[in-house]
Design a protein around this motif. Structure first.
Motif, short mmCIF file in Angstrom:
data_model
loop_
_atom_site.label_atom_id
_atom_site.label_comp_id
_atom_site.label_asym_id
_atom_site.label_seq_id
_atom_site.Cartn_x
_atom_site.Cartn_y
_atom_site.Cartn_z
N TYR A 282 33.81 35.82 47.78
CA TYR A 282 34.11 34.85 46.72
C TYR A 282 33.05 34.89 45.63
O TYR A 282 31.86 35.01 45.90
CB TYR A 282 34.19 33.43 47.28
CG TYR A 282 35.51 33.17 47.97
CD1 TYR A 282 36.66 32.94 47.22
CD2 TYR A 282 35.60 33.17 49.35
CE1 TYR A 282 37.89 32.71 47.84
CE2 TYR A 282 36.82 32.94 49.98
CZ TYR A 282 37.96 32.71 49.21
OH TYR A 282 39.17 32.49 49.83
N ARG B 241 34.04 32.64 38.45
CA ARG B 241 34.13 33.23 37.11
C ARG B 241 34.07 32.12 36.09
O ARG B 241 34.77 31.11 36.20
CB ARG B 241 35.44 34.00 36.96
CG ARG B 241 35.58 34.64 35.58
CD ARG B 241 36.95 35.15 35.37
NE ARG B 241 37.86 34.00 35.30
CZ ARG B 241 39.11 34.09 34.88
NH1 ARG B 241 39.63 35.22 34.53
NH2 ARG B 241 39.87 33.00 34.82
N LEU C 120 37.25 32.71 42.90
CA LEU C 120 38.20 33.78 43.16
C LEU C 120 37.68 34.68 44.28
O LEU C 120 36.47 34.89 44.41
CB LEU C 120 38.39 34.65 41.91
CG LEU C 120 39.01 33.98 40.69
CD1 LEU C 120 38.83 34.86 39.47
CD2 LEU C 120 40.48 33.70 40.94
N VAL D 107 37.09 38.27 45.30
CA VAL D 107 36.90 39.47 44.49
C VAL D 107 36.68 40.67 45.41
O VAL D 107 35.90 40.61 46.36
CB VAL D 107 35.68 39.30 43.55
CG1 VAL D 107 35.49 40.54 42.69
CG2 VAL D 107 35.86 38.07 42.67
N PHE E 34 40.82 40.67 41.41
CA PHE E 34 40.69 39.23 41.59
C PHE E 34 41.91 38.65 42.28
O PHE E 34 43.05 38.91 41.86
CB PHE E 34 40.52 38.55 40.22
CG PHE E 34 39.35 39.08 39.46
CD1 PHE E 34 38.06 38.65 39.76
CD2 PHE E 34 39.52 40.01 38.46
CE1 PHE E 34 36.97 39.14 39.06
CE2 PHE E 34 38.44 40.52 37.75
CZ PHE E 34 37.16 40.07 38.06
N PRO F 220 46.65 41.33 43.60
CA PRO F 220 45.63 40.71 42.74
C PRO F 220 46.25 39.96 41.56
O PRO F 220 47.31 40.32 41.07
CB PRO F 220 44.81 41.90 42.25
CG PRO F 220 45.71 43.08 42.36
CD PRO F 220 46.66 42.80 43.49
N SER G 164 42.71 42.59 37.33
CA SER G 164 41.69 43.58 37.68
C SER G 164 40.84 43.86 36.45
O SER G 164 41.28 43.65 35.32
CB SER G 164 42.34 44.86 38.19
OG SER G 164 43.14 45.45 37.19
N PHE H 42 29.73 35.79 36.08
CA PHE H 42 30.12 35.50 37.45
C PHE H 42 28.95 34.85 38.16
O PHE H 42 27.79 35.18 37.90
CB PHE H 42 30.52 36.78 38.18
CG PHE H 42 31.76 37.40 37.63
CD1 PHE H 42 33.02 36.97 38.02
CD2 PHE H 42 31.68 38.43 36.70
CE1 PHE H 42 34.17 37.53 37.51
CE2 PHE H 42 32.83 39.00 36.17
CZ PHE H 42 34.07 38.56 36.58
#
Length: 134
Positions: free
Chosen positions: A53, A56, A67, A69, A78, A87, A90, A124
């Motif tokens: 995780y 973002r 998210l 990841v 993601f 996902p 991306s 992030f």
């Protein structure tokens, strides 16, 4: 059993169509960003896959979205959770620089890193020092 020529042709064109929709393949991103990947980098990428995780940062707001990841093949994928099959988005990372946020970025959180390619900037945040270092 032998395939008829029509069956073979339709299978090939179906595969061709599928491959044209894969805009985030390494080859496509390398061509689009006018870069290349060495065999050593490619081998290292195969051996270094991560998932977990991350939060973002939303543009122009203080909000963060959690998210799941997955980092593989020079790309971040993601997902909403680790159980999702597909996902949400991306982000091909070829050409991106990784750095710490600057004072001008005005981010007052721990474990934050910045990804930047030209004018594209993403922030992030990891939930722990261990995750941040990974």
């Amino acid at each position: 059993e032998q395939e008829s020529e029509d069956d073979t042709h339709s299978s090939r064109s179906s595969l061709d169509r599928q491959s044209h929709h894969r805009a985030n393949t390494t080859m496509h991103v390398c061509w689009y960003r006018n870069t290349s990947v060495s065999m050593a980098d490619h081998s290292a990428a195969v051996e270094n896959q991560l998932s977990g995780y991350l939060l973002r940062k939303f543009k122009n707001s203080n909000g963060w979205q959690k998210l799941w990841v997955v980092f593989t093949n020079f790309c971040l994928f993601f997902y909403k959770t680790h159980q999702d099959d597909f996902p949400l988005a991306s982000l091909p990372l070829l050409g991106y620089a990784v750095s710490s946020p600057t004072e001008a970025d005005a981010i007052q959180k721990d474990y934050v890193f910045k990804l930047q390619f030209k004018s594209h900037v993403y922030f992030f945040r990891a939930e722990s020092k261990y995750t941040f270092e990974r």
